[in-house]
Structure formats: structure tokens, C-alpha cells
Design a protein around this motif. Sequence first.
Motif, PDB file in Angstrom:
ATOM      1  N   PHE A  71       8.544  18.489 -48.367  1.00 55.33           N
ATOM      2  CA  PHE A  71       9.551  17.434 -48.329  1.00 55.33           C
ATOM      3  C   PHE A  71      10.742  17.871 -47.484  1.00 55.33           C
ATOM      4  O   PHE A  71      11.217  19.006 -47.610  1.00 55.33           O
ATOM      5  N   ASN A  72      11.207  16.982 -46.618  1.00 53.80           N
ATOM      6  CA  ASN A  72      12.485  17.156 -45.934  1.00 53.80           C
ATOM      7  C   ASN A  72      13.546  16.426 -46.742  1.00 53.80           C
ATOM      8  O   ASN A  72      13.435  15.213 -46.948  1.00 53.80           O
ATOM      9  N   VAL A  73      14.562  17.139 -47.204  1.00 51.12           N
ATOM     10  CA  VAL A  73      15.563  16.529 -48.073  1.00 51.12           C
ATOM     11  C   VAL A  73      16.964  16.783 -47.537  1.00 51.12           C
ATOM     12  O   VAL A  73      17.222  17.777 -46.845  1.00 51.12           O
ATOM     13  N   VAL A  74      17.860  15.874 -47.879  1.00 50.75           N
ATOM     14  CA  VAL A  74      19.297  16.017 -47.586  1.00 50.75           C
ATOM     15  C   VAL A  74      20.061  15.605 -48.835  1.00 50.75           C
ATOM     16  O   VAL A  74      19.492  15.024 -49.772  1.00 50.75           O
ATOM     17  N   ASP A  75      21.356  15.899 -48.857  1.00 49.64           N
ATOM     18  CA  ASP A  75      22.163  15.464 -49.993  1.00 49.64           C
ATOM     19  C   ASP A  75      22.581  14.017 -49.813  1.00 49.64           C
ATOM     20  O   ASP A  75      22.188  13.354 -48.838  1.00 49.64           O
ATOM     21  N   SER A  76      23.370  13.493 -50.735  1.00 51.16           N
ATOM     22  CA  SER A  76      23.744  12.081 -50.705  1.00 51.16           C
ATOM     23  C   SER A  76      24.590  11.717 -49.495  1.00 51.16           C
ATOM     24  O   SER A  76      24.710  10.542 -49.140  1.00 51.16           O
ATOM     25  N   ASN A  77      25.169  12.729 -48.833  1.00 49.81           N
ATOM     26  CA  ASN A  77      25.965  12.493 -47.627  1.00 49.81           C
ATOM     27  C   ASN A  77      25.163  12.689 -46.347  1.00 49.81           C
ATOM     28  O   ASN A  77      25.719  12.614 -45.247  1.00 49.81           O
ATOM     29  N   GLY A  78      23.863  12.974 -46.491  1.00 50.16           N
ATOM     30  CA  GLY A  78      23.011  13.142 -45.328  1.00 50.16           C
ATOM     31  C   GLY A  78      23.021  14.539 -44.733  1.00 50.16           C
ATOM     32  O   GLY A  78      22.539  14.734 -43.610  1.00 50.16           O
ATOM     33  N   ASN A  79      23.517  15.526 -45.478  1.00 51.82           N
ATOM     34  CA  ASN A  79      23.622  16.896 -44.972  1.00 51.82           C
ATOM     35  C   ASN A  79      22.555  17.801 -45.593  1.00 51.82           C
ATOM     36  O   ASN A  79      22.030  17.517 -46.677  1.00 51.82           O
ATOM     37  N   LYS A  80      22.256  18.905 -44.905  1.00 47.38           N
ATOM     38  CA  LYS A  80      21.341  19.904 -45.442  1.00 47.38           C
ATOM     39  C   LYS A  80      21.915  20.524 -46.711  1.00 47.38           C
ATOM     40  O   LYS A  80      23.121  20.521 -46.939  1.00 47.38           O
ATOM     41  N   ILE A  81      21.028  21.087 -47.539  1.00 44.35           N
ATOM     42  CA  ILE A  81      21.458  21.721 -48.784  1.00 44.35           C
ATOM     43  C   ILE A  81      21.837  23.170 -48.460  1.00 44.35           C
ATOM     44  O   ILE A  81      20.958  24.022 -48.237  1.00 44.35           O
ATOM     45  N   ILE A  82      23.118  23.441 -48.449  1.00 43.31           N
ATOM     46  CA  ILE A  82      23.612  24.765 -48.073  1.00 43.31           C
ATOM     47  C   ILE A  82      24.046  25.578 -49.289  1.00 43.31           C
ATOM     48  O   ILE A  82      23.886  26.804 -49.333  1.00 43.31           O
ATOM     49  N   ASN A  83      24.578  24.914 -50.294  1.00 50.95           N
ATOM     50  CA  ASN A  83      25.097  25.607 -51.475  1.00 50.95           C
ATOM     51  C   ASN A  83      23.988  26.410 -52.155  1.00 50.95           C
ATOM     52  O   ASN A  83      22.973  25.861 -52.586  1.00 50.95           O
ATOM     53  N   GLN A  84      24.191  27.709 -52.264  1.00 50.52           N
ATOM     54  CA  GLN A  84      23.149  28.579 -52.805  1.00 50.52           C
ATOM     55  C   GLN A  84      22.887  28.313 -54.282  1.00 50.52           C
ATOM     56  O   GLN A  84      21.739  28.466 -54.750  1.00 50.52           O
ATOM     57  N   ASP A  85      23.901  27.914 -55.034  1.00 55.30           N
ATOM     58  CA  ASP A  85      23.695  27.591 -56.448  1.00 55.30           C
ATOM     59  C   ASP A  85      22.772  26.392 -56.601  1.00 55.30           C
ATOM     60  O   ASP A  85      21.891  26.371 -57.478  1.00 55.30           O
ATOM     61  N   ILE A  86      22.950  25.379 -55.736  1.00 55.88           N
ATOM     62  CA  ILE A  86      22.078  24.202 -55.794  1.00 55.88           C
ATOM     63  C   ILE A  86      20.661  24.577 -55.384  1.00 55.88           C
ATOM     64  O   ILE A  86      19.678  24.140 -56.005  1.00 55.88           O
ATOM     65  N   ILE A  87      20.527  25.409 -54.364  1.00 58.31           N
ATOM     66  CA  ILE A  87      19.196  25.842 -53.928  1.00 58.31           C
ATOM     67  C   ILE A  87      18.482  26.588 -55.051  1.00 58.31           C
ATOM     68  O   ILE A  87      17.292  26.368 -55.319  1.00 58.31           O
ATOM     69  N   SER A  88      19.204  27.467 -55.733  1.00 59.96           N
ATOM     70  CA  SER A  88      18.612  28.222 -56.846  1.00 59.96           C
ATOM     71  C   SER A  88      18.205  27.287 -57.981  1.00 59.96           C
ATOM     72  O   SER A  88      17.159  27.481 -58.620  1.00 59.96           O
ATOM     73  N   ASP A  89      19.023  26.270 -58.232  1.00 52.76           N
ATOM     74  CA  ASP A  89      18.719  25.307 -59.284  1.00 52.76           C
ATOM     75  C   ASP A  89      17.456  24.513 -58.948  1.00 52.76           C
ATOM     76  O   ASP A  89      16.603  24.284 -59.808  1.00 52.76           O
ATOM     77  N   ILE A  90      17.339  24.090 -57.688  1.00 55.33           N
ATOM     78  CA  ILE A  90      16.132  23.383 -57.253  1.00 55.33           C
ATOM     79  C   ILE A  90      14.899  24.260 -57.462  1.00 55.33           C
ATOM     80  O   ILE A  90      13.883  23.826 -58.016  1.00 55.33           O
ATOM     81  N   GLN A  91      14.996  25.512 -57.029  1.00 55.82           N
ATOM     82  CA  GLN A  91      13.868  26.436 -57.132  1.00 55.82           C
ATOM     83  C   GLN A  91      13.478  26.651 -58.588  1.00 55.82           C
ATOM     84  O   GLN A  91      12.287  26.630 -58.938  1.00 55.82           O
ATOM     85  N   MET A  92      14.449  26.871 -59.440  1.00 57.34           N
ATOM     86  CA  MET A  92      14.161  27.127 -60.848  1.00 57.34           C
ATOM     87  C   MET A  92      13.464  25.937 -61.493  1.00 57.34           C
ATOM     88  O   MET A  92      12.464  26.092 -62.213  1.00 57.34           O
ATOM     89  N   LYS A  93      13.960  24.729 -61.238  1.00 58.63           N
ATOM     90  CA  LYS A  93      13.387  23.539 -61.876  1.00 58.63           C
ATOM     91  C   LYS A  93      11.982  23.251 -61.365  1.00 58.63           C
ATOM     92  O   LYS A  93      11.098  22.858 -62.134  1.00 58.63           O
ATOM     93  N   LEU A  94      11.744  23.444 -60.081  1.00 59.68           N
ATOM     94  CA  LEU A  94      10.422  23.163 -59.531  1.00 59.68           C
ATOM     95  C   LEU A  94       9.401  24.234 -59.895  1.00 59.68           C
ATOM     96  O   LEU A  94       8.200  23.956 -59.957  1.00 59.68           O
TER      97      LEU A  94
END
Length: 441
Positions: A71-94
Motif C-alpha cells: 500500500f502507498n499511504v499518506v497522512d490526512s494532509n497528503g504527506n508521507k509518514i515521517i514521524n517515527q512514533d507513528i511508523i512504530s505504531d503502524i508496525q506494531m498494530k499490523l
Amino acid sequence: MDDEFAKLIRRINPPRVVIDNDSCADATIIKVDSVKKHGTLLHVVQILTDMNLVITKGYISSDAGWFMDVFNVVDSNGNKIINQDIISDIQMKLENTDDSIPSVEGMVGMVPFQEYTCIELTGSDRPGLLSEVCAVLTDLRCNVVSAELWTHKARAAAVVHITDDSTGCAIGDAKRLESIKELLCTVLKSNNDTKTAKLVLSPPGVAHVERRIHQMFADHDCEMIKGSEGGAIQAESSHPLVMVSDCTEKHYTVITVRSKDRPKLLFDTICTLTDMKYVVFHGGIHSGKGEAYQEYYVRSVDGAPVRSEAERQRIMQCLEAAIERRSSKGLELELCADDRIGLLSSITRILRENSLCVKRAEISTKGGKARDIFYVADSTGNQVDPRIVDSIRQQIGEDSLHVKWDSDSLAKQPQENSIGVILGNLFRTQTFSSFLIRSYS
């Protein structure tokens, strides 16, 4: 035995997630590999959607017992996911074991609700329905914590979370719950909708509002729409175009969807296919310039492609309805105010008395503040008169109610008789909620 063996295989081969920010200049790439299970695709899409991520492109493959997604994903503002905490959260949940995926056969959802009682209701839509429901709940000393209401093709469905006003907790008294159910059922059936009106009171447990509303609408708002010989719904340009065809050499059914792009579109289509017991073996998703294209190669859970024209028509109808339900209809009103018992009842009564119908609503409370969004339309089918909106803002509070005008609404000239309508509505002082309780007792 087979089920236990499948669980063992999934534990030995847990989901593997790779999040890549280097390969694409304008999106974050998320790759998910795991053992295949019915509902895995929806589980992944639901997690990304609940995290307010927008899927702009996707590739799906789940042949030979293995599930692979990109999947190619962006945030609600159309930007790449840069925040490392959010990336870690995505990884943990998936990467959580897919044993946690709720069974699509039973209670669906993931979000626990131990603090409140969940009410699910569905029936025929009519002007003032939400106001009547809120009035009954207020008189029964129930506080609405959050709610979602959707309407589509003369049907209405809602999931409402309530607490006991005196305790702030879920309602545990069986007799009181039965009284709430009886009164709300009377409201739902008051326009002779005795066969299709339904109400369910769910005890504390787990639920996912978005999935529940899709399932509650099933079989009721999917009106028959004649298709062309190619299996395509002949829709207006603003409506989705759904096609169902055969891939006989591979024993798949091919479903293609073209529609206006919007948030949660992929979730809505995947949720509908999963609940209809279809498995997506291959697929591609692409969105851009306000349009979305989706293509799925599917079979039913028993391994067979679509067998009949009636089944083909039903897929088209259900997908079209799933896409159209979330489309915002009407003028957007946003309420931001201090929360109190009866606030929602007062707001919806004012909207009803000013001849506005609520087509969709999102109700939420947090930290003593209420944030409610209403999409409203004139009960006569015309655009909402700006003068009526001004009157409503004066009654509710101009600082509390914000209006999101569109160009069509701003261009509309006020009707000559709108002042008379407003004045007539202002003199309706009878408390409607008390009338309901006395009538239904």
C-alpha cells in the motif's frame, strides 16, 4: 483439528511488515506478508483507516495460502509518514498475530466499550427521527457519549453509545434497558415500518461502528437497479460505476469500481465484499485527481466464482450502496459547546422545528466538550435557506455553531416566505420529548 493446525501455522509465520520511505517520493510504502485468512485484508485496511491514513495505491495478492499486500499511504494532509512514533505504531498494530482478527461470522469489530451501552437501530428514514430518538433518551436520563447516523435511499441506521446520567457508566438494569428498547422501537415503527425496523442493545464488549453500520444497512437500502448487458450499473456521472464480469480461464469473478475518490473508500468496498463472504485473491487500487479505480479478482468463501445474474446484480447494488452511504449530503453544521444532559436533544429539536432533516451525523464528547457534525437538508428537497441557518445560529449560539457553506448554497437566493417559516417555528414551544413519553407510555 484443522482449525488448530491453521492457528499453529499462523503462529509459526507471524505477519511481517516493512515500512519504506525511500522508494517513493510522495508516499510511504507499507508491505504486509502473512498467512492467508478470511478477513485479513479487511483487518489491515481497517487499521490503516482507523489511523487516518489515506491509501492512494495498492496491490493485493493472496493465492496459495499466503497474503501479500503493498500500500502507498499518506497522512490526512497528503504527506508521507515521517514521524517515527507513528511508523512504530503502524508496525506494531499490523504485526500483531492475526489470531486477533475478529471472526467475520460473529461479532465484528475491535474497539472495546466497557463504559457505555451500545444501541444499534435501523428503520425507515423520516424528518425528525433523530430528534425523537434523542428526546426519548434524554427523558430516560441517558447521556449520549457518541453516535453516528447514516441515511441512504429512505433508510436510516445509527449506532449510539449511552451512559446512565446518574452514574456515568453503562446501564446494567435489565428492566430499564427493556424500557429503553420498547420506547425506541415505538419511535422506529411509528411510520408503519413494523417489518424492517430493528433495535439491538449490546452489553459491554467490542464493536467497530463503521463495520456495524455497513452490516445494519444490508438488504434494506440496496434497491434494484437494472444493469446493462456487460453487468454495469447505468448510473449518473456523480454515482459510482460498478462492473462484474467473469475470468473463466482462472475461475475468478472480476469486480471493477470507478467512483469519486474520498476518505475510507477502500475500507467501505473491502468491508462489503468481506461481509458478503467474498475473498479477494488479487486486486489493484489507484486514486488521483479526485477519482478512484479499484479492481478485484474474487471468489466466494466456498471457492466458487459468481454463479448467477441475480448474484451479480446483488454485488453491484451492495457496492454502490456502500460507496454512496458515506457521501456527505446536505449543508455541514459543526457544533462545539460544553456538554450537558439534553444538549443533543435540544439541538436536534431546533433543527426539526426549522424544517431541516439530518441526513448524516457524527456525535462525540470528550473532556466535557461536545463536538457534533450534522449534514442537513431542507425537508422540501431545496437547498437550505441562509436566513434559516442564521436563525438557528442565534438560537444555539453563533460562537457554538459553525457553518460550512458550499458555492451552490451561497449562490442561492433566500425564499420570500423564509421569515414566516422561522417565526412560525419559534412559537412552537411544546416540549416534544415529554409528548413522546406520554404518548408511548
